[in-house]
Scaffold this motif. Structure first.
Motif, PDB file in Angstrom:
ATOM      1  N   UNK A 177       0.815  -1.217   0.000  1.00  0.00           N
ATOM      2  CA  UNK A 177       0.000   0.000   0.000  1.00  0.00           C
ATOM      3  C   UNK A 177       0.850   1.269   0.000  1.00  0.00           C
ATOM      4  N   UNK A 178       2.146   1.136   0.245  1.00  0.00           N
ATOM      5  CA  UNK A 178       2.993   2.320   0.394  1.00  0.00           C
ATOM      6  C   UNK A 178       2.976   3.209  -0.862  1.00  0.00           C
ATOM      7  N   UNK A 179       3.159   2.675  -2.088  1.00  0.00           N
ATOM      8  CA  UNK A 179       3.105   3.566  -3.268  1.00  0.00           C
ATOM      9  C   UNK A 179       1.784   4.311  -3.396  1.00  0.00           C
ATOM     10  N   UNK A 186      -3.743  -4.215  11.185  1.00  0.00           N
ATOM     11  CA  UNK A 186      -2.306  -4.134  11.430  1.00  0.00           C
ATOM     12  C   UNK A 186      -1.510  -4.035  10.134  1.00  0.00           C
ATOM     13  N   UNK A 187      -1.973  -4.708   9.081  1.00  0.00           N
ATOM     14  CA  UNK A 187      -1.281  -4.593   7.795  1.00  0.00           C
ATOM     15  C   UNK A 187      -1.312  -3.150   7.289  1.00  0.00           C
ATOM     16  N   UNK A 188      -2.462  -2.507   7.358  1.00  0.00           N
ATOM     17  CA  UNK A 188      -2.565  -1.126   6.884  1.00  0.00           C
ATOM     18  C   UNK A 188      -1.778  -0.190   7.800  1.00  0.00           C
ATOM     19  N   UNK A 189      -1.760  -0.475   9.097  1.00  0.00           N
ATOM     20  CA  UNK A 189      -0.983   0.345  10.021  1.00  0.00           C
ATOM     21  C   UNK A 189       0.505   0.273   9.693  1.00  0.00           C
ATOM     22  N   UNK A 190       0.999  -0.924   9.381  1.00  0.00           N
ATOM     23  CA  UNK A 190       2.408  -1.067   9.010  1.00  0.00           C
ATOM     24  C   UNK A 190       2.704  -0.292   7.732  1.00  0.00           C
TER      25      UNK A 190
END
Length: 512
Positions: free
Chosen positions: A46-48, A175-179
């Motif tokens: 999700x970072x990009x 937690x995945x989106x938080x990371x």
């Protein structure tokens, strides 16, 4: 270096280039799901997209980037529907992608510009909360159901499955989106790197704490379950050849001491009330094998109007009277929502020509007498819904069984994606799950989500016997339900209230 950065800024300043980046950026997380199963990618995928949205010049543009990325994600995760829905899948992706528009605005509001430590810390809670709301809304059965929830990509990661036993797939998604949010802040916000690192450490500590201290199910013996997967058989769903092959494979189980034989979805194409010959053959099989059969009838019911998909238990004397009618139907595949408006979809794809009928309530069946095994059947698409398996366990089910058929999508990612859900539902509920299909992939997951025995791939036509471990105890998720969703709602409510107060005070300051 400065010239390179300036070039990227100029590209991102173009609305057309931004749109071109948003679609693949949103699609990238799909590679974490089966069949690619690049599960580790979910922690950075999700970072990009986040970096693109936070750089948007306005909130409206951020919402558009969220919409386009959401459409890209849905197209990538559901691309195997293209042969069935044709151009209509683009319409669906565009409509459902709108759910990510408010999330895009939220990302820019909390991560855009040069936020301080406090705002960045808030983003680490609010951005995942907003994502969870998108997943919750699109999980409504009439909008397509919970297929492709981000947390489901971690179906083979033991620590993530332990998290699912505490907060369901929702906690894993959060937690995945938080990371991802923490990593995006670490890259783009030099002033807030302390908050970003602290947030990542909190995520790691939370995962480690659950892994170390979350309760585990207790052992409660085993049950011997056979799965019959006939494979691709010419002649259609109602064809006799499929039934004959299922009968042949079931006879091979004679003498193997099985407790239950499970056939896939639509394994019987005629209503048993109309076909005494089929009833007799199934009863004879149960006597020969020494175990009842759980078959699935996809046919117009003999005594009720309409077509049902029904799990039917057949013993040595014929159907036992235990029957479960599928409650949650596949949009367009088994019914057309608002058919008077969207009925045209049947002319451009393989949408259902006639709506299937819905069952009214879940059913827990029993074999082996009063103290025998209690199991809860689900039909195909229903294994994607966490609430359905949780309800069955609360009603006393010791085993979950999903009867499925993905033959329409045989050479796509769909069979692997569907089979992976068994591990997630098992881990959430501490109850093993049998995923039995017509044409693969068939699989069994133990009470911690661990694989039991070998999988039957889409190239197999076979029967297989599994010694399935049973468990005692009640998982935290079964006891407490969707608490991560409620927490996300509370966080967003506080944020909205604060935004309302801020908006109310601004005019006053301007007048002063």
């Amino acid at each position: 270096m400065a010239g390179s950065v300036g070039g990227w800024r100029r590209l991102l300043g173009s609305p057309w280039w931004r749109a071109g980046f948003a679609l693949p950026a949103g699609a990238l997380p799909a590679l974490a799901f089966p069949a690619p199963s690049l599960w580790w990618l979910a922690y950075v995928a999700l970072v990009p997209w986040l970096l693109l949205i936070r750089s948007a010049p306005t909130g409206r543009r951020a919402a558009l980037d969220g919409w386009l990325g959401g459409a890209g994600f849905l197209l990538a995760v559901h691309h195997w529907l293209l042969p069935s829905l044709h151009v209509f899948i683009l319409v669906l992706a565009a409509l459902l992608g709108l759910l990510w528009a408010p999330w895009g605005w939220l990302v820019r509001r909390t991560l855009g510009g040069t936020p301080g430590t406090g705002t960045t810390a808030a983003a680490l809670a609010l951005v995942p909360s907003g994502w969870l709301m998108v997943e919750l809304v699109r999980s409504w059965q009439y909008l397509g159901g919970p297929w492709g929830l981000l947390g489901a990509s971690q179906w083979q990661v033991a620590p993530a499955l332990r998290l699912a036993s505490v907060g369901g797939v929702w906690l894993v998604s959060f937690l995945l989106v938080a990371v991802n949010t923490g990593l995006a802040a670490l890259i783009a916000l030099p002033r807030a790197r302390t908050a970003a690192v602290a947030g990542l450490l909190v995520c790691a500590a939370a995962g480690g704490a659950v892994w170390a201290w979350a309760p585990l199910p207790g052992a409660a013996g085993t049950v011997r379950i056979a799965v019959v997967q006939p494979g691709v058989i010419a002649g259609g769903a109602n064809g006799q050849r499929r039934f004959d092959r299922e009968e042949e494979l079931t006879r091979r189980l004679t003498g193997r001491g099985v407790d239950l034989v499970v056939w896939g979805e639509s394994s019987v194409g005629q209503d048993l009330g109309k076909r005494p010959d089929l009833r007799a053959r199934l009863a004879a099989l149960a006597r020969t094998v020494g175990a009842p059969l759980l078959v699935n009838v996809d046919a117009r019911h003999a005594y009720e109007p309409g077509i049902y998909k029904s799990s039917v238990l057949v013993g040595p004397d014929g159907p036992t009277g235990d029957r479960y009618d599928k409650m949650r139907l596949v949009p367009f595949g088994e019914y057309v929502p608002a058919r008077s408006v969207l009925g045209w979809a049947t002319s451009v794809g393989k949408a259902a020509g006639e709506d299937r009928k819905r069952g009214e309530h879940p059913v827990v069946m029993r074999i082996g007498g009063a103290d025998g095994l209690r199991f809860g059947p689900l039909v195909c698409f229903e294994s994607a819904f966490p609430d359905m398996s949780r309800h069955l366990v609360r009603e006393g089910a010791q085993l979950l069984i999903a009867q499925s058929a993905t033959s329409t999508f045989q050479h796509s990612w769909a069979p692997e994606q569907h089979a992976s859900l068994a591990a997630l539902r098992a881990a959430e509920t501490w109850r093993p799950m049998v995923h039995a299909t017509l044409t693969g992939v068939s699989a069994v997951a133990g009470p911690r989500g661990e694989a039991v025995g070998g999988r039957l791939s889409t190239s197999r036509s076979a029967s297989a016997v599994y010694d399935v471990p049973l468990a005692r105890g009640t998982s935290v998720y079964v006891r407490t339900g969707d608490w991560p969703v409620y927490g996300a709602l509370a966080a967003l409510a506080v944020f909205c209230a604060a935004e309302g107060v801020r908006a109310f005070r601004k005019p006053g300051r301007a007048r002063g």
